[in-house]
Write an enzyme that holds these catalytic residues in place. Structure first.
Site, mmCIF file in Angstrom:
data_model
loop_
_atom_site.group_PDB
_atom_site.id
_atom_site.type_symbol
_atom_site.label_atom_id
_atom_site.label_comp_id
_atom_site.label_asym_id
_atom_site.label_seq_id
_atom_site.Cartn_x
_atom_site.Cartn_y
_atom_site.Cartn_z
ATOM 1 N N TYR A 34 0.838 -1.210 0.000
ATOM 2 C CA TYR A 34 0.000 0.000 0.000
ATOM 3 C C TYR A 34 0.867 1.251 0.000
ATOM 4 C CZ TYR A 34 -3.943 3.039 1.116
ATOM 5 O OH TYR A 34 -4.903 4.014 1.069
ATOM 6 N N PHE A 88 -7.473 19.357 -24.985
ATOM 7 C CA PHE A 88 -8.153 18.089 -25.248
ATOM 8 C C PHE A 88 -9.513 18.111 -24.537
ATOM 9 C CE2 PHE A 88 -8.782 13.486 -24.301
ATOM 10 C CZ PHE A 88 -8.992 13.109 -25.603
ATOM 11 N N ASP A 89 -10.437 17.240 -24.939
ATOM 12 C CA ASP A 89 -11.804 17.365 -24.392
ATOM 13 C C ASP A 89 -11.859 17.232 -22.871
ATOM 14 O OD1 ASP A 89 -11.315 14.614 -24.566
ATOM 15 O OD2 ASP A 89 -13.263 14.101 -25.395
ATOM 16 N N ASP A 124 0.793 19.025 -21.508
ATOM 17 C CA ASP A 124 -0.001 17.801 -21.582
ATOM 18 C C ASP A 124 0.792 16.894 -22.519
ATOM 19 O OD1 ASP A 124 -1.693 15.760 -22.356
ATOM 20 O OD2 ASP A 124 -3.483 17.020 -22.463
ATOM 21 N N ALA A 133 0.829 13.645 -23.294
ATOM 22 C CA ALA A 133 0.299 12.315 -23.629
ATOM 23 C C ALA A 133 1.076 11.649 -24.779
ATOM 24 C CB ALA A 133 -1.182 12.425 -24.000
ATOM 25 N N LYS A 157 -1.365 6.419 -23.555
ATOM 26 C CA LYS A 157 -0.858 6.802 -24.878
ATOM 27 C C LYS A 157 0.612 6.405 -24.943
ATOM 28 C CE LYS A 157 -4.905 8.892 -24.501
ATOM 29 N NZ LYS A 157 -4.969 10.217 -23.987
ATOM 30 N N HIS A 178 -20.541 13.924 -25.797
ATOM 31 C CA HIS A 178 -20.309 12.985 -26.892
ATOM 32 C C HIS A 178 -20.240 11.540 -26.437
ATOM 33 C CE1 HIS A 178 -16.490 14.526 -25.382
ATOM 34 N NE2 HIS A 178 -15.936 13.377 -25.702
HETATM 35 C C1 LIG Z 1 -6.134 10.981 -23.542
HETATM 36 C C2 LIG Z 1 -5.731 12.367 -23.309
HETATM 37 C C3 LIG Z 1 -5.981 12.994 -22.093
HETATM 38 C C4 LIG Z 1 -6.759 12.332 -20.968
HETATM 39 O O1 LIG Z 1 -6.181 11.156 -20.551
HETATM 40 P P1 LIG Z 1 -7.065 9.918 -20.019
HETATM 41 O O2 LIG Z 1 -6.028 8.935 -19.625
HETATM 42 O O3 LIG Z 1 -7.936 9.467 -21.137
HETATM 43 O O4 LIG Z 1 -7.861 10.419 -18.859
HETATM 44 C C5 LIG Z 1 -5.545 14.291 -21.949
HETATM 45 N N1 LIG Z 1 -4.915 14.936 -22.934
HETATM 46 C C6 LIG Z 1 -4.657 14.368 -24.123
HETATM 47 C C7 LIG Z 1 -3.930 15.132 -25.180
HETATM 48 C C8 LIG Z 1 -5.065 13.068 -24.354
HETATM 49 O O5 LIG Z 1 -4.830 12.517 -25.543
#
Ligand SMILES: *Cc1c(COP(=O)(O)O)cnc(C)c1O
Length: 458
Positions: free
Chosen positions: A73, A125-126, A216, A218, A259, A450
């Site tokens: 933990y 991103f969304d 960000d 990803a 990603k 969506h």
């Molecule tokens: C997928 C993604 C996110 C969010 O990540 P999750 O793991 O799906 O919560 C944020 N920013 C970008 C650019 C992404 O592609």
């Protein structure tokens, strides 16, 4: 190697079967799901290009690492391996594991955003936009003009418009901007890369005003590969050296390990500022878990640590970017309008150009996404006015800037023949484009609609 074909740099070690629903079964599935492809059962899909998120194939090394995961933990060995891997890559000392990227966003923006605040980004991103807006702040997109024009050829269409950034700072005041963000690659803007030169420029603007700069990240590895291919003076550097420089220019990172860590779940928030990190860890304990696991199992932390290493291998990145480009070329050669050049993780079909007879209020990209499934069982995702349209009080909607269907390519999952098939389906749908009709929304949620909205054909 003297050969032209870039082969998949792996051989298949275990396989999962694909199901082949009939035309009638696909039609029935569409009706049941309210024409929302998120509502399909995955077994009703032949080739699933809904997302590259968490859908990659892990390597034998990642599976092996999972077997030695430490599920303690507190203070798990796997956490320290994970945190070391993140710090070695990013140079950021404060590493906070989370179950997904959006949890990092929620924690970060709960800590710094609020009513009256503005967050600049190339394109949010969304989930990023939703998390900013959920705090009552404004998510402001400022990608360069080429980044909003699907047909404009530019090596770094994800770059931030630095003039717009300066104008925003002058307009709203430094005190109302808790941080500047940049998304690499720019997912909602076509998976387009950001150059090192642009990152340096944004860094300089942030330094002038004493603003923190967050990334960000990803798809940091895909972005690094594009920099190697396209940015003058970068060809001889390794993706790892380039990635390190990208991270050296920011004060913090949100990251979805689904990603560019080629893991099936996970993420992190990393930063320099220990005071902000302490505040974030308090929220982490409330919603995710103890700071040494953050909503993940020890084995997930192991898979991510290994994936962060593998994703920077040149052979992998060469194959990765080429396989997406290959699908893009198939579309373009057939006269299908796509965002050009293709992004790193996905091909984005320009539904506005392909279906000019369907107005944005009738969701042309939704119509196209539905038809790709109906025709060939290929599942993509609408990135247009369903995702980003702004419903007004009077029942009308401000449409999104672009109407795109994203065909995202999962990492190391499909082979060239799968992609050839997708190309054929896209071409078949393009041939009947004039006969496609729009949709109206019959049910929707107040944010991220969506995912759950229901539609009916017009
Ligand atoms: C997928 C993604 C996110 C969010 O990540 P999750 O793991 O799906 O919560 C944020 N920013 C970008 C650019 C992404 O592609």
């Amino acid at each position: 190697m003297p050969y032209r074909t870039i082969i998949e740099p792996f051989r298949i070690h275990s396989v999962q079967g694909i199901s082949f629903p009939t035309t009638e079964e696909r039609e029935a599935a569409l009706v049941r799901a309210g024409y929302n492809l998120f509502g399909l059962h995955a077994d009703e899909v032949i080739i699933d290009l809904l997302t590259d998120s968490g859908t990659g194939s892990m390597s034998a090394e990642q599976w092996a690492a999972m077997m030695v995961g430490d599920e303690s933990y507190a203070g798990s060995r796997s956490f320290y391996r994970f945190a070391d891997a993140v710090t070695k890559l990013t140079g950021l000392p404060e590493v906070i594991p989370v179950h997904q990227g959006r949890a990092a966003e929620w924690i970060l923006f709960s800590s710094v955003a609020g009513p009256g605040k503005v967050i600049p980004n190339n394109t949010h991103f969304d989930t990023t936009r939703a998390n900013v807006e959920f705090q009552g702040a404004e998510a402001r997109d400022m990608v360069i003009a080429e980044g909003r024009d699907p047909a404009a050829d530019h090596p770094f269409k994800g770059n931030m418009d630095v003039t717009a950034l300066r104008a925003t700072i002058a307009e709203v005041g430094v005190g109302n901007i808790p941080l500047v963000m940049i998304t690499v690659t720019n997912n909602s803007g076509g998976g387009q890369p950001v150059s090192l030169a642009n990152l340096r420029e944004v860094r300089a603007v942030c330094d002038e005003h004493g603003l923190p700069f967050f990334m960000d990240a990803a798809r940091f590895a895909e972005n690094a590969w594009f920099i190697k291919l396209r940015e003058p003076g970068q060809a001889e550097r390794t993706p790892r050296q380039i990635a390190r420089e990208m991270f050296s220019l920011v004060d913090g990172v949100t990251f979805s390990a689904k990603k560019d860590a080629i893991a099936n779940i996970g993420g992190f928030l990393a930063m320099k500022d220990p005071a902000l990190a302490a505040q974030c860890r308090n929220l982490l304990i409330l919603t995710e878990g103890f700071p040494t696991y953050g909503g993940l199992a020890g084995r997930d932390l192991e898979a991510i640590a290994t994936g962060l290493d593998e994703v920077l291998e040149e052979g992998y990145l060469r194959y990765r970017i080429r396989s997406t480009e290959y699908l893009g070329e198939k579309c373009r050669d057939a006269g299908v309008p796509i965002v050009w050049p293709p992004g790193g993780h996905a091909v984005y079909i320009d539904a506005k150009a392909m279906l000019p007879h369907i107005p944005p209020a009738r969701y042309p990209a939704q119509a196209l996404a539905v038809e790709l499934y109906r025709e060939g069982g290929v599942r993509g995702v609408e990135i247009g006015s369903v995702m980003f349209g702004k419903p007004g009080d009077d029942g009308t909607e401000t449409p999104a800037a672009m109407e795109l269907v994203r065909l995202a390519v999962p990492r190391r999952t499909y082979t060239q023949s799968h992609i050839d098939y997708v190309g054929e389906v896209v071409v078949a749908v393009a041939k009947k484009a004039p006969s496609l009709r729009g949709y109206r929304i019959t049910e929707s949620a107040p944010w991220l609609r969506h995912f759950t909205a229901r539609f009916e054909p017009i």
